[in-house]
Write a protein that holds these residues in place. Structure first.
Motif, PDB file in Angstrom:
ATOM      1  N   LYS A 332       0.838  -1.184   0.000  1.00  0.00           N
ATOM      2  CA  LYS A 332       0.000   0.000   0.000  1.00  0.00           C
ATOM      3  C   LYS A 332       0.883   1.248   0.000  1.00  0.00           C
ATOM      4  O   LYS A 332       0.766   2.121  -0.824  1.00  0.00           O
ATOM      5  CB  LYS A 332      -0.848  -0.034   1.269  1.00  0.00           C
ATOM      6  CG  LYS A 332      -1.961   0.961   1.225  1.00  0.00           C
ATOM      7  CD  LYS A 332      -3.310   0.319   1.046  1.00  0.00           C
ATOM      8  CE  LYS A 332      -4.047   1.148   0.039  1.00  0.00           C
ATOM      9  NZ  LYS A 332      -5.313   0.601  -0.286  1.00  0.00           N
TER      10      LYS A 332
ATOM     11  N   GLU C 294     -12.490   3.996   0.982  1.00  0.00           N
ATOM     12  CA  GLU C 294     -12.118   2.739   0.333  1.00  0.00           C
ATOM     13  C   GLU C 294     -13.111   2.388  -0.777  1.00  0.00           C
ATOM     14  O   GLU C 294     -12.717   1.884  -1.826  1.00  0.00           O
ATOM     15  CB  GLU C 294     -12.089   1.590   1.344  1.00  0.00           C
ATOM     16  CG  GLU C 294     -11.347   1.851   2.623  1.00  0.00           C
ATOM     17  CD  GLU C 294      -9.852   1.903   2.459  1.00  0.00           C
ATOM     18  OE1 GLU C 294      -9.378   2.928   1.958  1.00  0.00           O
ATOM     19  OE2 GLU C 294      -9.166   0.939   2.839  1.00  0.00           O
ATOM     20  N   ARG C 297     -12.447   4.531  -3.766  1.00  0.00           N
ATOM     21  CA  ARG C 297     -11.197   4.110  -4.417  1.00  0.00           C
ATOM     22  C   ARG C 297     -11.381   2.814  -5.205  1.00  0.00           C
ATOM     23  O   ARG C 297     -10.824   2.647  -6.283  1.00  0.00           O
ATOM     24  CB  ARG C 297     -10.080   3.936  -3.391  1.00  0.00           C
ATOM     25  CG  ARG C 297      -9.498   5.259  -2.889  1.00  0.00           C
ATOM     26  CD  ARG C 297      -8.557   5.055  -1.708  1.00  0.00           C
ATOM     27  NE  ARG C 297      -7.373   4.288  -2.064  1.00  0.00           N
ATOM     28  CZ  ARG C 297      -6.218   4.850  -2.437  1.00  0.00           C
ATOM     29  NH1 ARG C 297      -6.108   6.154  -2.493  1.00  0.00           N
ATOM     30  NH2 ARG C 297      -5.189   4.092  -2.743  1.00  0.00           N
ATOM     31  N   PHE C 300     -13.249   3.547  -8.400  1.00  0.00           N
ATOM     32  CA  PHE C 300     -12.408   4.291  -9.325  1.00  0.00           C
ATOM     33  C   PHE C 300     -11.245   3.452  -9.879  1.00  0.00           C
ATOM     34  O   PHE C 300     -10.557   3.856 -10.801  1.00  0.00           O
ATOM     35  CB  PHE C 300     -11.871   5.533  -8.604  1.00  0.00           C
ATOM     36  CG  PHE C 300     -11.243   6.557  -9.501  1.00  0.00           C
ATOM     37  CD1 PHE C 300     -11.934   7.089 -10.575  1.00  0.00           C
ATOM     38  CD2 PHE C 300      -9.957   7.017  -9.266  1.00  0.00           C
ATOM     39  CE1 PHE C 300     -11.360   8.050 -11.396  1.00  0.00           C
ATOM     40  CE2 PHE C 300      -9.376   7.972 -10.077  1.00  0.00           C
ATOM     41  CZ  PHE C 300     -10.083   8.487 -11.146  1.00  0.00           C
ATOM     42  N   VAL C 302      -8.544   2.386  -8.131  1.00  0.00           N
ATOM     43  CA  VAL C 302      -7.232   2.597  -7.511  1.00  0.00           C
ATOM     44  C   VAL C 302      -6.832   1.347  -6.742  1.00  0.00           C
ATOM     45  O   VAL C 302      -5.701   0.880  -6.824  1.00  0.00           O
ATOM     46  CB  VAL C 302      -7.253   3.779  -6.523  1.00  0.00           C
ATOM     47  CG1 VAL C 302      -5.831   4.140  -6.123  1.00  0.00           C
ATOM     48  CG2 VAL C 302      -7.986   4.957  -7.093  1.00  0.00           C
ATOM     49  N   ASP C 303      -7.785   0.829  -5.967  1.00  0.00           N
ATOM     50  CA  ASP C 303      -7.525  -0.401  -5.229  1.00  0.00           C
ATOM     51  C   ASP C 303      -8.210  -1.555  -5.955  1.00  0.00           C
ATOM     52  O   ASP C 303      -9.248  -1.368  -6.581  1.00  0.00           O
ATOM     53  CB  ASP C 303      -8.094  -0.289  -3.805  1.00  0.00           C
ATOM     54  CG  ASP C 303      -7.409   0.816  -3.022  1.00  0.00           C
ATOM     55  OD1 ASP C 303      -6.250   1.134  -3.354  1.00  0.00           O
ATOM     56  OD2 ASP C 303      -8.035   1.369  -2.108  1.00  0.00           O
ATOM     57  N   LYS C 321      -8.203   0.049 -13.666  1.00  0.00           N
ATOM     58  CA  LYS C 321      -7.319   1.098 -13.202  1.00  0.00           C
ATOM     59  C   LYS C 321      -8.007   2.445 -13.395  1.00  0.00           C
ATOM     60  O   LYS C 321      -8.981   2.521 -14.161  1.00  0.00           O
ATOM     61  CB  LYS C 321      -5.980   1.028 -13.929  1.00  0.00           C
ATOM     62  CG  LYS C 321      -6.072   0.918 -15.437  1.00  0.00           C
ATOM     63  CD  LYS C 321      -4.689   0.712 -16.007  1.00  0.00           C
ATOM     64  CE  LYS C 321      -4.575   1.096 -17.462  1.00  0.00           C
ATOM     65  NZ  LYS C 321      -5.456   0.352 -18.377  1.00  0.00           N
ATOM     66  N   PRO C 322      -7.524   3.482 -12.731  1.00  0.00           N
ATOM     67  CA  PRO C 322      -8.217   4.765 -12.793  1.00  0.00           C
ATOM     68  C   PRO C 322      -8.512   5.224 -14.217  1.00  0.00           C
ATOM     69  O   PRO C 322      -9.559   5.783 -14.488  1.00  0.00           O
ATOM     70  CB  PRO C 322      -7.245   5.707 -12.088  1.00  0.00           C
ATOM     71  CG  PRO C 322      -6.554   4.847 -11.106  1.00  0.00           C
ATOM     72  CD  PRO C 322      -6.416   3.505 -11.764  1.00  0.00           C
ATOM     73  N   MET C 323      -7.569   4.937 -15.144  1.00  0.00           N
ATOM     74  CA  MET C 323      -7.790   5.400 -16.513  1.00  0.00           C
ATOM     75  C   MET C 323      -9.068   4.821 -17.106  1.00  0.00           C
ATOM     76  O   MET C 323      -9.768   5.493 -17.865  1.00  0.00           O
ATOM     77  CB  MET C 323      -6.578   5.031 -17.389  1.00  0.00           C
ATOM     78  CG  MET C 323      -6.450   5.882 -18.624  1.00  0.00           C
ATOM     79  SD  MET C 323      -6.305   7.634 -18.217  1.00  0.00           S
ATOM     80  CE  MET C 323      -7.178   8.374 -19.567  1.00  0.00           C
TER      81      MET C 323
ATOM     82  N   LYS D 213      -1.316   8.603  -9.939  1.00  0.00           N
ATOM     83  CA  LYS D 213      -2.072   7.374 -10.130  1.00  0.00           C
ATOM     84  C   LYS D 213      -3.558   7.705 -10.152  1.00  0.00           C
ATOM     85  O   LYS D 213      -4.311   7.233 -10.987  1.00  0.00           O
ATOM     86  CB  LYS D 213      -1.744   6.425  -8.966  1.00  0.00           C
ATOM     87  CG  LYS D 213      -1.757   4.978  -9.327  1.00  0.00           C
ATOM     88  CD  LYS D 213      -1.302   4.124  -8.153  1.00  0.00           C
ATOM     89  CE  LYS D 213       0.210   3.987  -8.086  1.00  0.00           C
ATOM     90  NZ  LYS D 213       0.672   3.302  -6.854  1.00  0.00           N
ATOM     91  N   LEU D 214      -3.972   8.552  -9.209  1.00  0.00           N
ATOM     92  CA  LEU D 214      -5.382   8.913  -9.109  1.00  0.00           C
ATOM     93  C   LEU D 214      -5.826   9.829 -10.243  1.00  0.00           C
ATOM     94  O   LEU D 214      -7.002  10.080 -10.414  1.00  0.00           O
ATOM     95  CB  LEU D 214      -5.647   9.590  -7.768  1.00  0.00           C
ATOM     96  CG  LEU D 214      -5.725   8.608  -6.613  1.00  0.00           C
ATOM     97  CD1 LEU D 214      -5.585   9.321  -5.294  1.00  0.00           C
ATOM     98  CD2 LEU D 214      -7.027   7.846  -6.663  1.00  0.00           C
ATOM     99  N   SER D 215      -4.863  10.356 -10.999  1.00  0.00           N
ATOM    100  CA  SER D 215      -5.236  11.156 -12.149  1.00  0.00           C
ATOM    101  C   SER D 215      -5.276  10.293 -13.401  1.00  0.00           C
ATOM    102  O   SER D 215      -5.322  10.801 -14.512  1.00  0.00           O
ATOM    103  CB  SER D 215      -4.247  12.304 -12.345  1.00  0.00           C
ATOM    104  OG  SER D 215      -4.286  13.156 -11.242  1.00  0.00           O
ATOM    105  N   GLY D 216      -5.203   8.994 -13.191  1.00  0.00           N
ATOM    106  CA  GLY D 216      -5.336   8.088 -14.326  1.00  0.00           C
ATOM    107  C   GLY D 216      -4.043   7.767 -15.043  1.00  0.00           C
ATOM    108  O   GLY D 216      -4.057   7.159 -16.104  1.00  0.00           O
ATOM    109  N   ILE D 217      -2.924   8.166 -14.453  1.00  0.00           N
ATOM    110  CA  ILE D 217      -1.642   7.870 -15.103  1.00  0.00           C
ATOM    111  C   ILE D 217      -1.197   6.463 -14.724  1.00  0.00           C
ATOM    112  O   ILE D 217      -1.293   6.069 -13.565  1.00  0.00           O
ATOM    113  CB  ILE D 217      -0.574   8.887 -14.657  1.00  0.00           C
ATOM    114  CG1 ILE D 217      -0.981  10.285 -15.092  1.00  0.00           C
ATOM    115  CG2 ILE D 217       0.787   8.525 -15.191  1.00  0.00           C
ATOM    116  CD1 ILE D 217      -0.097  11.373 -14.550  1.00  0.00           C
TER     117      ILE D 217
END
Ligand SMILES: Nc1ncnc2c1ncn2[C@@H]1O[C@H](COP(=O)(O)OP(=O)(O)OP(=O)(O)O)[C@@H](O)[C@H]1O
Ligand SMILES: Nc1ncnc2c1ncn2[C@@H]1O[C@H](COP(=O)(O)OP(=O)(O)OP(=O)(O)O)[C@@H](O)[C@H]1O
Ligand SMILES: [Mg+2]
Ligand SMILES: [Mg+2]
Lengths: 347, 303, 505, 347
Positions: A332, C294, C297, C300, C302-303, C321-323, D213-217
């Motif tokens: 993490k 959580e 996330r 979205f 992320v996790d 993944k976020p993209m 990462k959270l911006s989608g990269i």
């Protein structure tokens, strides 16, 4: 009753932060010893054990210095050059007739001076530690070269026989003095780091320098202190080197800063600061020394040695990451970038 | 492609031992060089292996430091002692540093044979090039060539490894001595760490300064000097080097270098090994100080 | 009036390009709680940092306990009896709770650290705050709210006579806030002076004696809390009146946009189901650590998700993944702006364009600077982000403006679903209203809005429908008409019995 | 009118982030040129200028690679060894009769492979970049040694003459090809870094990897990409090296990773990530190359050279820090520790 006490001791040991990793790495070290023992019968000879320990000692000593610096989140690339400088200065002074003890003292003072300079550049002048110590690394190597007019020194001769025995050739209670020196330095610096206020502040600075500053810690002073420790340790290794060779060589200590990083990091000291204990550095240094020594005995072709050492360094750190975080992918709090770790946890 | 080197290397030591008579104890000989990379040491190793093949019943190991470093070399000797060697063949980094450890080895009954460069401690025998003499010969060669070209004065550049390598420093000293009292200006020595590219940059700069000759003190320095002369197109600059390698030969062939001082490292290894085994067996050695000599290799005498 | 324990007169302080404090005077008496109020960037934090020795003033005078002091450093301030809880967490994540509490003031016994004693003392202080944590716990392993409580414990442990709290409650749960208020009252009774900074104006009534209001680095007014009312305070802060704190726009619910089915991701997201319709804002309420972050996330990408399906406009989508989420039209404005929201070393422009580069670049990936500039200007104007120009580093913005920036970067692109995680944390009333208006605008455009918040009034003021989470599960769903604070709290504490017991200890 | 336009251009140039530092350093570079020119008349000769630029080229190329990696907040210590590996592999293949162009291609592919490995170790396995690349550095050097069985190669011979001319000996429009190669690589990689999406992502990752990462990269991919660039650049320099010497040497490229760091950092690339522009690296490489070249001309005693270089490195970075922050002591946003930067600036 006794069993319970034992359990308590065990619990206490495990409660020390970072002990988990140290134990993992120790298992690796033992595995190495078994493999090398099987590959070459002379590996276990009393003489080789003494030899091996004596070879590990300098790596441990510079490892202690580098660990101090790494725990504050900085790095010291000048270590190897300071070793060379110490070696050349001490030997030059002695060949010029100075009393060995005076020469030794003066040399160490100069090395401490380099430490102070490193600390000032990093703490006060706000230079990135990598580049500040890259600079002093180059300068210190230059000093090592210029001190005897760009030549290795002559033999330091009979006058300094006591000095040579103290640092390398002599034994006390059947154990080489070099090993004693390493052990004593380890005990002293481990005590300072784990039991004293300065030690606590060193961790704090590495964990969050802003928070430390706001808590009234003189972070500049702490930074200078760790570089002084590093300079001092490098100075001692330089003395060992000149005692070993009985002369000064200008390129002594070349690459030692990297060995020191390797020993520290294998032993669980984080290059990002705030983490690591010195006993880990002991194990890391032992692994490094064992690889160098053992591969030799195992008769590994010279060209293979680098490959094996490189792979083992990567694997040992990889193992640690895997064990610490479950799976390599799942971690993490990723450590994987200098710039984001450290204070990334928190608000 | 290594024309003057010893013939193809021996089969490895294990196959060897099977063939040897199992009765008497094997002689354990360990070779310790200055580093592991230089071709020179590999040739010493080859020569030693060739002798091992001929002698049989030798347990031979090459313990090379990964770089030239006194502390490492001392460690290697200590390792060899711990490994219960009967004889150590060593190329000492310098005369002093290793001596005490070698004394220690001698006190354990280990025979010391020097190859390439001796230390102060007395050994059983020494097989080495007289580097200063060889350097002087190189200087003489350059002097002759310059005189022949009608250049009575001018600047001469020297590319060395570093100031800490006794053998190359001795070559430089010999080289300089050949020019004493002559009209040439020997420029300040530059150090290229034996790296061909670095040496070439140095030599390029010398050429910019208008030198009439360049001397390379070892293989890397020589390749750098040769390539720089070649690259500049100024083949009238006299390039003289040390050691042999394929690259040096091709630079000599195309006229970029005039000649090179070839040592005979394989002879050092070969003769050293024979002497080592003799010494261990208690046999007498005819000649204890052997100059393994240099040959001047020019366009006409290289294959 | 001579009993001021701290007096600051005519203080000025500039940063490159900003005059953060402009001739500010401020004082506080022993035994009172002084609220320091103002919009984002008003200079509140800067003022208290001057008082606690973190920044050196450019001009002015500081008197502590009646004596003028010069050259204040954090250490000196501490020795004089000034303690500060900073707006941004300042903990050493690698050290334990006790080690952090005693950092810089470690107790030793003939040079050796007395860890046992310090642990015991830390325990006592933590108990005062009703905190049941082991002083040997590593701070980095604690939830944010607990870290904040440790920070408070640290300040308390110095036995300061002047205690400064810079937005101490922005990360706390309501229970913790209650404990904190008890402590504040007690300290007040003991004669401490407390300087209290907060954007949660509704808190003031429980503790505050006086208020000082700042605007644009200037002192505006100072008055007794009992002599004023919220409207007056707000108009002083903002410079004009705010009519409605929670503007609500009625909108009819349209078709279903978004649906999450049986989502599982780790132990904090368990079997989560919900839908989102056109024309509504759905709030997710819950206590800290309920698993709301959580959940967002996991949605979205992320996790990693363990199981579950996500539908957008009736079609199932796969978000790894976020993209994937961004491409599908689902975006997330995360809660922790420093850690997850911004690249503080990059400029405002670069931060806004970062997730939108796909819209701003051509086929081979070359960025169109003109488009980028236009996008930035529009975003900055829409959210009224205060900045000298859009080329400054995000790091130089005040906390509230940074938060706006986090939202701005996601509003620059057209999306189907926008998830806000605590979008108003630490921002001033006026800015909050702007963000609410933005959400309302999205809602009117038929975009799905999911809105996580720990602030009850805002959840109830803005959402059309409220989901309540507890312990990783959705424990309740309420239409806004049926929602009351009590019912929400009831659902928010619907722990599995085992957990409830543990919590009760 | 015209004047105004000029002003605008100037304004635009200055608005590029980090340009301030680049200009400071450029002034330093010009000062160096003046000093060396005064000290030695041959310094300005056409031949030396060509030479100097050719000597700068490899440093610039590895500097580009290192800059990419540094900007993401990572570091690549394997560069020097990859140069050595590339040099040995290309030369070995050619001496064994492979077509030079095929050999070149294969070599570059292998170097890119090392880049991918570095990237995977750092991004996916979460190894600290310092230690991951210290490991691959050792392994790559081992490979350089083993590839021709622990020998330097023979001369690559006449067959590869075209190859040698392309990379070192030839000129195009009166300028050495090596310089052209560096210029082209600079233009390409500068374009990628400053004008494209990937470039922007590289800065973002270095500034805050979580937020990225959270911006989608795809931050892992970006990390791998920068190490690939670094491996590629090192590979090219390896080819230049083998073309220069006309043979493979096993210890080619030794210490180049440090030169690359020096060039980058002198030019204003931060070792903490998120900051720096490639034009800075050009100036940094030029300073480094000028020092090496100029000190020889100035006839500085060899032993002094290290000292001068070290001091100049420190001063150039110190100057930058002073200019950027007003005074060395006043800077609030201290960069002085790896662990705390990034998120240390407070609201
Ligand atoms: N270290 C700094 N460098 C440059 N500018 C700063 C710095 N710290 C604060 N500022 C600026 O000073 C002004 C006042 O900021 P301050 O943090 O005191 O505001 P605040 O009232 O605490 O706001 P908030 O409620 O958002 O926390 C802002 O314009 C901010 O951008
Ligand atoms: N990076 C992390 N490492 C370890 N634990 C974490 C991490 N992030 C969250 N947690 C823990 O997971 C739990 C759920 O936290 P989460 O932030 O999802 O709750 P939340 O309902 O969103 O609360 P909040 O109001 O704080 O956002 C908490 O107990 C928290 O401590
Ligand atoms: Mg504030
Ligand atoms: Mg949350």
């Amino acid at each position: 009753m006794e069993n319970r006490e034992k359990q308590n001791v065990w619990k206490k040991v495990m409660a020390i932060r970072g002990m988990g990793q140290v134990i993992t790495v120790t298992i690796g070290l033992i595995a190495l010893w078994i493999v090398f023992g099987l590959l070459s019968p002379s590996f276990y000879s009393a003489r080789n054990v003494g030899n091996l320990l004596r070879q590990v000692a300098p790596i441990l000593i510079i490892g202690i210095g580098q660990s101090y610096v790494l725990i504050t989140g900085n790095i010291d690339l000048s270590i190897g050059s300071v070793v060379g400088m110490s070696c050349m200065i001490s030997a030059t002074l002695m060949t010029k007739g100075m009393n060995p003890w005076a020469a030794m003292l003066l040399t160490i003072l100069i090395c401490i001076g380099v430490g102070v300079l490193n600390g000032l550049l990093v703490a006060q002048c706000k230079l990135p530690p990598f580049i500040a110590t890259l600079g002093t690394m180059t300068v210190a190597r230059g000093v090592a070269q210029i001190v005897n007019n760009n030549y290795n020194t002559d033999a330091i001769g009979e006058a300094a026989q006591g000095y040579r025995n103290l640092f390398y050739y002599g034994s006390t209670f059947g154990v080489y003095n070099t090993i004693w020196i390493a052990v004593i330095l380890f005990l002293v610096f481990d005590f300072l780091l784990s039991k004293t206020r300065t030690g606590r502040h060193i961790y704090a600075v590495g964990s969050n320098i802003e928070a430390s500053k706001l808590s009234g810690i003189d972070t500049d002073l702490i930074t200078i202190k760790v570089y002084v420790v590093s300079g001092f340790c490098a100075g001692i290794v330089g003395l060992i080197t000149s005692a070993t060779a009985g002369m000064g060589t200008m390129d002594a200590g070349n690459m030692y800063e990297m060995y020191a990083v390797a020993a520290s990091v294998i032993g669980g000291v984080s290059t990002l600061g705030g983490q690591g204990i010195l006993i880990g550095t002991v194990v890391g240094a032992a692994i490094w020394g064992t690889l160098q020594n053992g591969l030799q005995f195992a008769g590994a072709p010279v060209a293979m040695r680098n490959i094996v050492i490189g792979i083992i360094v990567i694997i040992s750190v990889l193992l640690d990451v895997i064990i610490r975080t479950g799976k390599p992918r799942k971690s993490k709090k990723s450590n994987h970038s200098n710039s984001v770790s450290g204070t990334s946890q928190g608000s | 492609s290594q024309p003057t080197n010893a013939p193809a290397s021996a089969p490895d030591a294990k196959a060897e031992s099977a063939a040897a008579p199992a009765s008497d104890k094997k002689v354990k000989v360990i070779l310790i060089t200055m580093d592991s990379l230089d071709q020179h040491w590999v040739s010493v190793d080859k020569g030693a292996k060739k002798a091992v093949e001929e002698l049989g019943n030798v347990d031979y190991k090459w313990m090379a430091p990964d770089k030239k470093d006194d502390a490492q070399q001392i460690e290697r000797v200590n390792n060899a002692i711990a490994d219960q060697a009967d004889a150590i063949m060593i190329a000492a980094n310098g005369p002093d540093a290793i001596s005490k450890t070698l004394e220690d080895a001698k006190s354990k009954g280990i025979k010391i044979i020097y190859v390439d460069s001796p230390a102060k401690t007395e050994g059983v025998a020494t097989f080495a090039t007289d580097n200063e003499q060889a350097g002087k010969i190189a200087g003489q060669q350059m002097l002759d060539a310059l005189t022949a070209a009608g250049k009575k004065d001018g600047k001469i550049g020297i590319v060395n490894v570093n100031s800490a390598t006794a053998s190359t420093v001795a070559r430089e000293k010999g080289f300089r001595s050949a020019f004493e009292g002559k009209g040439y200006t020997l420029l300040q020595t530059q150090y290229g760490e034996g790296d061909a590219t670095k040496s070439q940059d140095i030599a390029d700069n010398y050429i910019t300064e208008g030198v009439v000759g360049i001397f390379g003190c070892n293989e890397g320095s020589t390749v750098g000097a040769g390539n720089a002369i070649k690259g500049s197109g100024k083949k009238d600059i006299v390039g003289i080097g040390f050691d042999k390698s394929d690259s040096i030969f091709s630079l000599i062939k195309d006229g970029s270098l005039l000649c090179t001082m070839a040592q005979n490292p394989d002879v050092m290894g070969y003769e050293g090994m024979k002497a080592a085994v003799k010494a261990v067996k208690g046999e007498s050695i005819d000649k204890t100080q052997v100059d393994t000599g240099v040959s001047i290799l020019k366009k006409d005498n290289i294959k | 009036m001579g009993d001021y324990i701290a007096e600051l007169t005519h203080i000025s302080k500039s940063f490159p390009g900003v005059k953060a404090l402009d001739d500010v005077s401020f004082n506080v008496k022993a035994g009172e709680v002084m609220a320091l109020l103002g919009e984002n960037g008003a200079g509140k934090s800067t003022l208290v940092k001057v008082l606690s020795g973190v920044y050196t003033k450019d001009e002015g005078e500081i008197k502590l306990f009646g004596n003028p002091v010069e050259d204040l450093t954090p250490k000196k301030a501490q020795e004089l009896g000034v303690a500060i809880i900073h707006q941004e967490l300042n903990m050493c994540a690698h050290l334990s709770v006790a080690e952090n509490i005693f950092l810089g003031r470690e107790e030793t016994h003939s040079g050796v650290l007395s860890n046992r004693e310090m642990n015991q003392k830390a325990k006592v202080i933590l108990n005062r705050l009703n905190m049941e944590i082991d002083p040997a716990t590593i701070v980095g392993d604690l939830a944010i709210s607990k870290q904040q409580m440790v920070e408070i414990a640290k300040a308390l442990s110095t036995n300061a006579k002047i205690l400064i709290m810079d937005e101490p409650t922005s990360a706390l749960t309501s229970n913790e806030i209650e404990d904190l208020f008890k402590i504040i009252k007690k300290l007040k009774a003991e004669g401490c002076a407390i300087i209290y900074i907060s954007h949660r104006l509704e808190e003031l009534q429980y503790i505050v004696d006086r208020v000082t209001i700042m605007r644009d680095g200037k002192f505006i007014t100072s008055m007794n809390f009992s002599d004023t009312d919220m409207a007056e305070i707000i108009s002083n802060m903002v410079g004009h009146e705010i009519k409605e704190k929670f503007p609500r726009v009625p909108c009819s619910r349209g078709k279903k946009i978004f649906e999450v089915k049986n989502l599982n991701a780790g132990k904090m997201v368990r079997d989560v189901n919900f839908s989102l319709y056109e024309g509504e804002i759905v709030g997710i309420a819950g206590l800290m650590g309920a698993g709301r972050t959580e959940t967002t996330r996991a949605i979205f990408g992320v996790d990693p998700k363990e199981s579950g399906e996500i539908f957008l406009d009736g079609k199932q989508i796969d978000i790894k993944k976020p993209m994937d989420a961004i491409r599908a039209g689902i975006v997330l404005a995360p809660e922790d702006r420093k850690k997850d929201g911004l690249c503080v070393k990059l400029s405002v422009t670069e931060n806004i364009s970062l997730p939108n580069l796909d819209l701003l670049s051509n086929g081979i990936g070359v960025i169109d600077r003109k488009k980028e500039k236009a996008m930035t200007e529009k975003a900055v104007n829409d959210l009224q982000i205060k900045l000298p120009n859009a080329d400054v580093d995000a790091a130089t913005l005040s906390g509230g403006n940074q938060q706006k920036l986090v939202v701005a970067k996601w509003l620059a692109r057209n999306s189907r679903v926008v998830i806000f995680d605590e979008p108003t944390r630490g921002i001033d009333v006026a800015a909050k209203v702007e963000i609410y208006n933005l959400m309302n605008e999205l809602k009117m455009q038929g975009i799905g809005v999911l809105f996580v918040s720990s602030e009850m009034p805002e959840i109830m003021g803005i959402s059309d429908r409220i989901l309540v989470m507890c312990d990783g599960k959705i424990t309740g769903e309420l239409e806004i008409e049926e929602a009351t604070q009590d019912i929400i709290l009831q659902y928010a504490t619907k722990f599995d019995s085992k957990f409830a017991q543990k919590e009760a200890v």
